[in-house]
Design an enzyme around this catalytic site. Structure first.
Site, mmCIF file in Angstrom:
data_model
loop_
_atom_site.group_PDB
_atom_site.id
_atom_site.type_symbol
_atom_site.label_atom_id
_atom_site.label_comp_id
_atom_site.label_asym_id
_atom_site.label_seq_id
_atom_site.Cartn_x
_atom_site.Cartn_y
_atom_site.Cartn_z
ATOM 1 N N ARG A 15 0.832 -1.198 0.000
ATOM 2 C CA ARG A 15 0.000 0.000 0.000
ATOM 3 C C ARG A 15 0.872 1.256 0.000
ATOM 4 O O ARG A 15 2.072 1.200 0.269
ATOM 5 C CB ARG A 15 -0.909 0.013 1.236
ATOM 6 C CG ARG A 15 -2.022 -1.011 1.215
ATOM 7 C CD ARG A 15 -2.758 -1.080 2.544
ATOM 8 N NE ARG A 15 -1.949 -1.711 3.577
ATOM 9 C CZ ARG A 15 -2.353 -1.905 4.842
ATOM 10 N NH1 ARG A 15 -3.548 -1.498 5.212
ATOM 11 N NH2 ARG A 15 -1.566 -2.505 5.712
ATOM 12 N N LYS A 75 1.922 1.827 7.395
ATOM 13 C CA LYS A 75 2.260 0.976 8.529
ATOM 14 C C LYS A 75 3.207 1.676 9.494
ATOM 15 O O LYS A 75 3.782 2.726 9.209
ATOM 16 C CB LYS A 75 2.895 -0.328 8.036
ATOM 17 C CG LYS A 75 1.918 -1.245 7.321
ATOM 18 C CD LYS A 75 0.707 -1.601 8.177
ATOM 19 C CE LYS A 75 1.047 -2.488 9.350
ATOM 20 N NZ LYS A 75 -0.152 -2.791 10.180
ATOM 21 N N TYR A 94 -0.635 4.313 10.812
ATOM 22 C CA TYR A 94 -0.997 3.306 11.805
ATOM 23 C C TYR A 94 0.236 3.075 12.673
ATOM 24 O O TYR A 94 1.342 2.887 12.155
ATOM 25 C CB TYR A 94 -1.404 1.988 11.139
ATOM 26 C CG TYR A 94 -2.750 2.033 10.450
ATOM 27 C CD1 TYR A 94 -3.922 2.225 11.173
ATOM 28 C CD2 TYR A 94 -2.847 1.864 9.071
ATOM 29 C CE1 TYR A 94 -5.159 2.265 10.543
ATOM 30 C CE2 TYR A 94 -4.085 1.894 8.441
ATOM 31 C CZ TYR A 94 -5.237 2.102 9.180
ATOM 32 O OH TYR A 94 -6.455 2.144 8.563
ATOM 33 N N HIS A 96 -0.040 1.242 16.260
ATOM 34 C CA HIS A 96 -0.198 -0.001 17.028
ATOM 35 C C HIS A 96 0.901 -0.138 18.078
ATOM 36 O O HIS A 96 1.573 -1.175 18.170
ATOM 37 C CB HIS A 96 -0.181 -1.217 16.084
ATOM 38 C CG HIS A 96 -1.262 -1.194 15.043
ATOM 39 N ND1 HIS A 96 -2.606 -1.233 15.357
ATOM 40 C CD2 HIS A 96 -1.201 -1.127 13.684
ATOM 41 C CE1 HIS A 96 -3.316 -1.214 14.251
ATOM 42 N NE2 HIS A 96 -2.509 -1.120 13.222
ATOM 43 N N GLU A 118 -5.333 4.494 14.093
ATOM 44 C CA GLU A 118 -6.237 3.560 14.770
ATOM 45 C C GLU A 118 -6.805 4.084 16.088
ATOM 46 O O GLU A 118 -7.726 3.472 16.653
ATOM 47 C CB GLU A 118 -5.550 2.212 15.004
ATOM 48 C CG GLU A 118 -4.508 2.179 16.105
ATOM 49 C CD GLU A 118 -3.123 2.631 15.656
ATOM 50 O OE1 GLU A 118 -2.179 2.521 16.462
ATOM 51 O OE2 GLU A 118 -2.989 3.088 14.493
ATOM 52 N N SER A 134 -10.384 -2.344 8.458
ATOM 53 C CA SER A 134 -11.089 -3.409 9.178
ATOM 54 C C SER A 134 -12.092 -4.100 8.264
ATOM 55 O O SER A 134 -12.279 -5.318 8.332
ATOM 56 C CB SER A 134 -11.811 -2.837 10.404
ATOM 57 O OG SER A 134 -10.888 -2.330 11.349
ATOM 58 N N SER A 220 -21.256 -12.660 24.498
ATOM 59 C CA SER A 220 -20.012 -13.363 24.804
ATOM 60 C C SER A 220 -19.857 -13.616 26.299
ATOM 61 O O SER A 220 -20.217 -12.789 27.134
ATOM 62 C CB SER A 220 -18.805 -12.565 24.293
ATOM 63 O OG SER A 220 -17.621 -13.321 24.437
ATOM 64 N N VAL A 239 -11.228 -8.949 17.936
ATOM 65 C CA VAL A 239 -11.419 -8.214 19.183
ATOM 66 C C VAL A 239 -10.496 -7.002 19.196
ATOM 67 O O VAL A 239 -9.312 -7.108 18.886
ATOM 68 C CB VAL A 239 -11.138 -9.113 20.395
ATOM 69 C CG1 VAL A 239 -11.307 -8.339 21.701
ATOM 70 C CG2 VAL A 239 -12.056 -10.336 20.376
ATOM 71 N N LEU A 240 -11.038 -5.841 19.575
ATOM 72 C CA LEU A 240 -10.247 -4.604 19.555
ATOM 73 C C LEU A 240 -10.532 -3.760 20.778
ATOM 74 O O LEU A 240 -11.686 -3.562 21.163
ATOM 75 C CB LEU A 240 -10.581 -3.784 18.303
ATOM 76 C CG LEU A 240 -9.962 -2.382 18.217
ATOM 77 C CD1 LEU A 240 -8.456 -2.475 17.997
ATOM 78 C CD2 LEU A 240 -10.614 -1.559 17.118
ATOM 79 N N ILE A 269 -4.182 -9.497 15.314
ATOM 80 C CA ILE A 269 -2.755 -9.739 15.541
ATOM 81 C C ILE A 269 -1.936 -8.456 15.524
ATOM 82 O O ILE A 269 -0.898 -8.366 16.189
ATOM 83 C CB ILE A 269 -2.215 -10.760 14.511
ATOM 84 C CG1 ILE A 269 -0.879 -11.336 14.977
ATOM 85 C CG2 ILE A 269 -2.127 -10.147 13.121
ATOM 86 C CD1 ILE A 269 -0.991 -12.186 16.225
ATOM 87 N N ASP A 270 -2.382 -7.422 14.767
ATOM 88 C CA ASP A 270 -1.590 -6.187 14.768
ATOM 89 C C ASP A 270 -1.787 -5.393 16.061
ATOM 90 O O ASP A 270 -1.138 -4.359 16.256
ATOM 91 C CB ASP A 270 -1.875 -5.321 13.537
ATOM 92 C CG ASP A 270 -3.332 -4.941 13.385
ATOM 93 O OD1 ASP A 270 -4.119 -5.236 14.300
ATOM 94 O OD2 ASP A 270 -3.688 -4.348 12.351
ATOM 95 N N ASN A 300 -0.654 -7.522 8.229
ATOM 96 C CA ASN A 300 -1.128 -6.466 7.325
ATOM 97 C C ASN A 300 -1.987 -7.092 6.235
ATOM 98 O O ASN A 300 -1.660 -7.048 5.054
ATOM 99 C CB ASN A 300 0.038 -5.658 6.732
ATOM 100 C CG ASN A 300 1.018 -6.516 5.947
ATOM 101 O OD1 ASN A 300 1.193 -7.691 6.228
ATOM 102 N ND2 ASN A 300 1.660 -5.924 4.952
ATOM 103 N N ILE A 301 -3.091 -7.674 6.654
ATOM 104 C CA ILE A 301 -3.966 -8.403 5.727
ATOM 105 C C ILE A 301 -4.347 -7.556 4.507
ATOM 106 O O ILE A 301 -4.262 -8.023 3.372
ATOM 107 C CB ILE A 301 -5.223 -8.911 6.460
ATOM 108 C CG1 ILE A 301 -4.840 -9.954 7.514
ATOM 109 C CG2 ILE A 301 -6.216 -9.524 5.473
ATOM 110 C CD1 ILE A 301 -5.999 -10.417 8.380
#
Length: 371
Positions: A15, A75, A94, A96, A118, A134, A220, A239-240, A269-270, A300-301
């Site tokens: 990207r 990234k 981003y 993270h 994010e 997302s 849940s 989950v975030l 995972i990120d 980084n899907i």
């Protein structure tokens, strides 16, 4: 202001942080744009396309960092990029930081002002700059799960949608946020039997109202997670907690209880991952097996579909990029949600969730930008 766009150097990241549309918009506001040569090629955007709308192409990332006041990326900055950051720089990307503490230390030491896509959060709780990625990550997680359930890929040999007379695959999605909803949408569209779990009933209610195929929503709990995960062919972790490390909701014992050849895709995972056995993988080596379960945990899907992802990202980030280039203080006054996006400034941590995770002192974000 001079805005710089370096080529992304994280492994298999194709990207780019801005499109020609964004360059033209910045130029219309009187800003100069430096783009590293080849930065857009992975997203099928040529240097000429940038030059045509007013960008200046420079040979190296060092030229971008040396000449620009604001750096716009996709990234988190890699070590070589952090080494080029100075206190005069504004970084918008981003970050993270909860998942990458060494990066956080480097940013703090640089003295730069760093905004994270994010953690820009609107008053209604939505995350406008995380949302488009997302959406893509959720959709691709379901596709990847379907792919790796195939026997030649190491899976159980299950077709996600089944066929007449044979039950479809069972899919459990952990989290009903943007990524989880999109994963559920694609899985249902492929004919799977899908259940979505979330602690908050409100997003589950919204999903229920959509009346998508074989979709069930469940509040849940530890017991619910144990029950549905153990019975699943595919588990999607989505989950975030904005700015913080994702909580572990599936322990190793539960992974070991899944059927051999089942698949886990951990979108979280990120942010550290929400599956105990997940560790970050790449597009070159996207999966590994543990306890007989295939794990897909690419960090980084959306980087696999960079043309789509780049344009979707710029659609969301461009108003903020222009605002910050026009001036940080007026940008924050006009977009108060940017205060939550400010993670590091002047050698200090300015985001509460990041500070808590890193065990660092918290400095007022508002004070650092003079409001």
């Amino acid at each position: 202001m001079i805005v710089g766009v370096p080529r992304e150097i994280k492994t298999e990241e194709y990207r780019v942080a801005i499109t020609p549309v964004g360059v033209r918009e910045l130029a219309a506001h009187g800003h100069q744009i430096l783009v590293e040569s080849g930065a857009g090629l992975g997203s099928s955007i040529t240097d000429e396309a940038y030059e045509t709308v007013g960008a200046r192409i420079v040979p190296t990332a060092a030229d971008v960092f040396a000449g620009a006041e604001m750096i716009v990326k996709v990234k988190e900055p890699q070590p070589s990029e952090i080494a080029m950051l100075e206190p005069r720089h504004i970084l918008f990307t981003y970050l993270h930081l909860a998942a990458y503490p060494e990066e956080a230390k480097g940013l703090i030491a640089s003295g730069a002002t760093a905004f994270a896509y994010e953690t820009v959060q609107l008053s209604n709780g939505t995350l406008p700059l995380l949302a488009p990625m997302s959406e893509i990550a959720g959709r691709m997680a379901a596709q990847a799960g379907a792919h790796y359930l195939e026997r030649p890929r190491g899976g159980r040999g299950v077709l996600l949608g089944g066929v007449p007379g044979v039950s479809p695959a069972k899919v459990t999605v952990l989290g009903a946020g943007m990524a989880g909803r999109n994963a559920a949408m694609i899985a249902v569209g492929m004919g799977a039997d899908v259940v979505v779990l979330d602690l908050n009933v409100t997003p589950l209610r919204h999903l229920d109202e959509l009346r998508w195929g074989r979709l069930n929503t469940v509040k849940s709990s530890v017991l619910a997670v144990e029950h549905f995960v153990a019975e699943s062919d595919l588990v999607v972790g989505a989950v975030l907690v904005p700015g913080a490390r994702a909580p572990i909701v599936v322990g190793e014992d539960l992974v070991a209880a899944m059927r051999p050849g089942s698949v886990i895709t951990d979108i979280s995972i990120d942010q550290g991952g929400c599956i105990a056995t997940a560790h970050e993988t790449t597009h070159t080596n996207p999966v590994y097996e543990m306890h007989g379960v295939l794990h897909y945990a690419v960090g980084n899907i959306p980087g696999a579909v960079p043309n789509t992802a780049t344009y979707a990202l710029t659609n969301a980030t461009l108003p903020y990029v222009v605002a910050l280039a026009d001036g940080v203080r007026p940008a924050v006054l006009g977009h108060p949600e940017l205060l939550g996006g400010l993670n590091v400034a002047g050698g200090a941590v300015t985001n509460e969730a990041v500070a808590e995770f890193l065990g660092a002192d918290l400095v007022s974000a508002a004070a650092t930008v003079g409001i």
